[in-house]
Design a protein around this motif. Structure first.
Motif, PDB file in Angstrom:
ATOM      1  N   GLU A   9       0.820  -1.215   0.000  1.00  0.00           N
ATOM      2  CA  GLU A   9       0.000   0.000   0.000  1.00  0.00           C
ATOM      3  C   GLU A   9       0.852   1.263   0.000  1.00  0.00           C
ATOM      4  O   GLU A   9       0.477   2.276  -0.604  1.00  0.00           O
ATOM      5  N   LYS A  10       2.001   1.231   0.668  1.00  0.00           N
ATOM      6  CA  LYS A  10       2.865   2.405   0.742  1.00  0.00           C
ATOM      7  C   LYS A  10       3.652   2.606  -0.552  1.00  0.00           C
ATOM      8  O   LYS A  10       3.833   3.733  -1.022  1.00  0.00           O
ATOM      9  N   ILE A  11       4.145   1.508  -1.118  1.00  0.00           N
ATOM     10  CA  ILE A  11       5.032   1.599  -2.273  1.00  0.00           C
ATOM     11  C   ILE A  11       4.273   1.717  -3.588  1.00  0.00           C
ATOM     12  O   ILE A  11       4.707   2.401  -4.524  1.00  0.00           O
ATOM     13  N   PRO A  35       1.550   3.374  -4.716  1.00  0.00           N
ATOM     14  CA  PRO A  35       1.228   4.685  -5.295  1.00  0.00           C
ATOM     15  C   PRO A  35       2.432   5.405  -5.896  1.00  0.00           C
ATOM     16  O   PRO A  35       2.278   6.273  -6.761  1.00  0.00           O
ATOM     17  N   ILE A  36       3.625   5.046  -5.440  1.00  0.00           N
ATOM     18  CA  ILE A  36       4.843   5.666  -5.960  1.00  0.00           C
ATOM     19  C   ILE A  36       5.305   4.982  -7.241  1.00  0.00           C
ATOM     20  O   ILE A  36       5.626   5.640  -8.246  1.00  0.00           O
ATOM     21  N   LEU A  37       5.315   3.647  -7.223  1.00  0.00           N
ATOM     22  CA  LEU A  37       5.908   2.899  -8.325  1.00  0.00           C
ATOM     23  C   LEU A  37       4.939   2.625  -9.475  1.00  0.00           C
ATOM     24  O   LEU A  37       5.372   2.439 -10.625  1.00  0.00           O
ATOM     25  N   TYR A  38       3.658   2.600  -9.201  1.00  0.00           N
ATOM     26  CA  TYR A  38       2.706   2.302 -10.273  1.00  0.00           C
ATOM     27  C   TYR A  38       2.748   3.361 -11.384  1.00  0.00           C
ATOM     28  O   TYR A  38       2.817   3.015 -12.572  1.00  0.00           O
ATOM     29  N   PRO A  39       2.749   4.661 -11.067  1.00  0.00           N
ATOM     30  CA  PRO A  39       2.875   5.655 -12.139  1.00  0.00           C
ATOM     31  C   PRO A  39       4.184   5.520 -12.910  1.00  0.00           C
ATOM     32  O   PRO A  39       4.220   5.755 -14.126  1.00  0.00           O
ATOM     33  N   VAL A  40       5.263   5.139 -12.211  1.00  0.00           N
ATOM     34  CA  VAL A  40       6.545   4.930 -12.896  1.00  0.00           C
ATOM     35  C   VAL A  40       6.415   3.778 -13.887  1.00  0.00           C
ATOM     36  O   VAL A  40       6.875   3.857 -15.033  1.00  0.00           O
ATOM     37  N   SER A  41       5.774   2.701 -13.450  1.00  0.00           N
ATOM     38  CA  SER A  41       5.567   1.556 -14.334  1.00  0.00           C
ATOM     39  C   SER A  41       4.744   1.941 -15.545  1.00  0.00           C
ATOM     40  O   SER A  41       5.010   1.477 -16.668  1.00  0.00           O
ATOM     41  N   ARG A  46      -6.027  -0.125 -11.915  1.00  0.00           N
ATOM     42  CA  ARG A  46      -5.274   0.113 -10.688  1.00  0.00           C
ATOM     43  C   ARG A  46      -5.601  -0.959  -9.642  1.00  0.00           C
ATOM     44  O   ARG A  46      -4.707  -1.464  -8.958  1.00  0.00           O
TER      45      ARG A  46
END
Length: 356
Positions: free
Chosen positions: A256-258, A260-266, A300
């Motif tokens: 849950e913490k990681i 939101p950060i990495l999904y847009p990068v992916s 998502r």
């Protein structure tokens, strides 16, 4: 695996007529195919309920006197806590995500059709085993085709499946271990195990146990994660030695913490021409953009679900195509078909003279 955009076909197909009596609990006649997983003897049902379908009671072995609880309409042959606990957490949190009736797209139906090769006529009024049902995404498809389904899962995902499907057709829910199946040999004309075997301690043994309960002339379909050198670029195998040590609850909090950060990068990496589809595997989150005809919210949700799915399992053991085919051959199956469609897929027919 890429899904064709054929939601119109899904919408137009008329549902099969369901059985006139929809049950919420285990039917007493299901005892005919149940066996003690310790000694293979028949079981007796002890209950105060008089209805044909039973919500609570005890299953007692007629030979070794082992007992198994029947609670919440589910016969339970395994401890509440086991190595598949993370899947129970997962499928109760995301209980409807992958159901076609919830997403509005035939994603599960397409995979079921492609992997099993079964037609609607093959399923209608046939006894079918769903081995490792999760929240019931494939059992829903089998029920829609008119099958009588026995859905099993090792984890308490079985309760999510029951909540989703208990009003959708002729189905019993059983919490059991693939490696200690509570069924008589040669029981099921049709059995499938999708997305499961690589998550067991010994996939070859799990396959053999499934093969034993397929009836002579019956069909079995399974899939496995593909093994191969390309997996060295799949970052989930780099981080799993750490994440698999976490409890399911802690693992999910970390996701849950990681996420939101990495999904847009992916998403950005995945859109790089030609290479993006492959480069996104270097980022430890799932991304189905361009694979499934889902809206952004659904994309998502599916990605979050399967990110947790790839981080948390106790076992994740990809298999080669040769190994998969070898399982069918060693169990004496005929008309074996193996192919690569996202996963490595195998299916075959048990000879009519076989009494394994």
């Amino acid at each position: 695996m890429r899904c064709k955009r054929n939601s119109g076909r899904f919408a137009r197909r008329k549902p099969r007529r369901l059985h006139s009596t929809l049950r919420r609990n285990m039917r007493k006649s299901t005892l005919d195919i149940l066996r003690c997983p310790k000694c293979s003897a028949s079981l007796a049902l002890e209950t105060n309920e008089t209805a044909d379908d039973v919500e609570t009671g005890t299953l007692r072995c007629k030979e070794c006197a082992a007992t198994y609880p029947l609670t919440g309409g589910v016969a339970r042959f395994v401890p509440a806590e086991n190595y598949a606990h993370n899947f129970g957490v997962q499928w109760n949190m995301f209980s409807k995500t992958q159901l076609d009736s919830h997403s509005g797209h035939p994603i599960s139906e397409n995979r079921f059709d492609q992997y099993t090769g079964w037609r609607e006529a093959d399923l209608a009024d046939r006894l079918v085993l769903d081995a490792g049902c999760g929240a019931g995404r494939f059992a829903e498809v089998a029920l829609k085709r008119g099958a009588r389904v026995i859905a099993i899962d090792f984890s308490h995902a079985i309760d999510a499946a029951r909540a989703n499907l208990r009003d959708k057709g002729d189905i019993d829910f059983i919490q059991a271990d693939i490696n200690a199946l509570p069924f008589a040999p040669n029981t099921f004309p049709l059995a499938y195990c999708l997305g499961v075997i690589q998550h067991t301690p010994d996939p070859a043994i799990s396959f053999r146990k499934l093969a034993d309960i397929v009836a002579p002339g019956g069909r079995l379909a399974v899939d496995v994660y593909p093994a191969g050198w390309k997996n060295i670029f799949f970052v989930k195998y780099w981080i799993r030695p750490l994440t698999r040590q976490l409890s399911a609850e802690r693992s999910y909090r970390l996701v849950e913490k990681i996420f939101p950060i990495l999904y847009p990068v992916s998403q950005v990496v995945g859109r790089i021409p030609r290479l993006g589809h492959y480069l996104r595997y270097l980022i430890p989150v799932v991304n189905y953009e361009g694979d499934y005809p889902l809206d952004p919210r659904q994309q998502r949700e599916w990605a979050l679900l399967d990110t947790f799915d790839m981080w948390a399992p106790a076992y994740d053991q990809p298999q080669s195509m040769a190994a998969l085919r070898g399982w069918f051959e060693k169990s004496g199956f005929e008309d074996i078909v193996t192919f690569h469609k996202g996963f490595f897929v195998g299916r075959g027919i048990k000879p009519t003279g076989s009494r394994r």
